[in-house]
Enzyme design. Structure first.
Site, short mmCIF file in Angstrom:
data_model
loop_
_atom_site.label_atom_id
_atom_site.label_comp_id
_atom_site.label_asym_id
_atom_site.label_seq_id
_atom_site.Cartn_x
_atom_site.Cartn_y
_atom_site.Cartn_z
N ASP A 34 104.62 -38.83 -42.97
CA ASP A 34 105.18 -37.64 -42.35
C ASP A 34 104.09 -36.62 -42.01
OD1 ASP A 34 107.74 -38.56 -42.38
OD2 ASP A 34 108.39 -37.40 -44.13
N LYS A 56 107.83 -34.98 -38.10
CA LYS A 56 108.91 -34.21 -37.49
C LYS A 56 108.51 -32.74 -37.50
CE LYS A 56 112.61 -37.24 -39.21
NZ LYS A 56 111.85 -38.04 -40.19
N MET A 170 112.68 -24.54 -45.47
CA MET A 170 112.99 -24.52 -44.04
C MET A 170 113.83 -23.31 -43.65
SD MET A 170 113.89 -28.60 -43.78
CE MET A 170 114.91 -28.55 -45.28
#
Length: 258
Positions: A34, A56, A170
């Site tokens: 990632d 991502k 997030m």
């Protein structure tokens, strides 16, 4: 049939990888990694290993989750050892549970290798204990984005009146909403809050304030950042250590694991 290791690579500092996680990197025929992992860890991969970037970014995915799931199963069915290298811990906002479900459906053997999640690590590197007998006896890890109805009134009411410490993943884009809802449902405007950008890395930056004023103080802070909310943030001034230590002492060249 091969095997898949779902590995937590830790929060950024490469020395925080677990021994088992490092072994999974070294033994892999294929590594799917990632964006938020420290790519220094890939130096420990075999020279013959295939490396596949699965990063991502917000609203921008190099590979869809469905494609990642497909690749994990396909490589394992070719008899290969596959390491899925994910930032933090694979089962804490890492979609590791979804990947494990897919592997299980296809009868692919797998192991979960836990990692140090950024919620606890970034706070520790910022000098903020998530629990402290004088300030906090409970902590909750919360996502700023979720398929669940995270904006529901009951959700924010529960968080405002429940855990002593909140770690929000997030959540930078929703910071005004988060602070507003928490104050609406009972958190004092003076409640301390910290934003920790690129925690545990040499680029770490920490901004502190209150629910009432953090938006003005942190307007330059972007993702990836952890948000920590609660009275424990008051201890940072006394306990901060990482950002005051010279980089060469924190990241000597010979200190990388392996």
């Amino acid at each position: 049939m091969g095997k898949v290791y779902l590995v937590g690579a830790g929060p950024g500092d490469p020395d925080l990888i677990t021994v088992k996680g490092l072994k999974a990197i070294q033994e892999a025929d294929v590594i799917l990694f990632d964006r938020l992992i420290n790519e220094e860890l890939l130096q420990h991969a075999s020279e013959f290993a295939e490396l596949i970037f699965c990063g991502k970014r917000p609203d921008q995915h190099s590979l869809t989750q469905e494609k990642i799931n497909e690749l994990l199963c396909a490589y394992a069915k070719q008899g290969k050892v596959v390491t899925r290298l994910k930032g933090g811990d694979p089962f804490i906002f890492g979609r590791g549970g979804e990947e494990a479900e897919e592997l299980s459906r296809h009868g692919v053997p797998f192991e979960i290798v836990p990692g140090i999640t950024s919620g606890s690590a970034a706070a520790a590197y910022a000098g903020i204990p998530l629990t402290h007998r004088n300030y906090s006896s409970s902590v909750a890890f919360v996502s700023g984005v979720s398929k669940q109805d995270g904006a529901s009134e009951s959700y924010w009411e529960h968080l405002a009146q429940g855990p002593d410490t909140l770690c929000v993943y997030m959540g930078v884009k929703k910071l005004p909403e988060i602070c507003g809802k928490l104050m609406q449902y009972g958190k004092e405007p003076s409640t301390p809050i910290a934003l920790i950008h690129w925690g545990t890395t040499e680029d770490q930056q920490t901004v502190t304030g209150t629910l009432a004023d953090i938006r003005e103080k942190s307007h330059l802070i972007q993702n990836p950042s952890m948000i920590v909310i609660g009275e424990v943030v008051r201890l940072r001034d006394q306990l901060k250590w990482f950002e005051d230590t010279p980089v060469q002492e924190l990241f000597p060249a010979e200190a990388i694991v392996g």
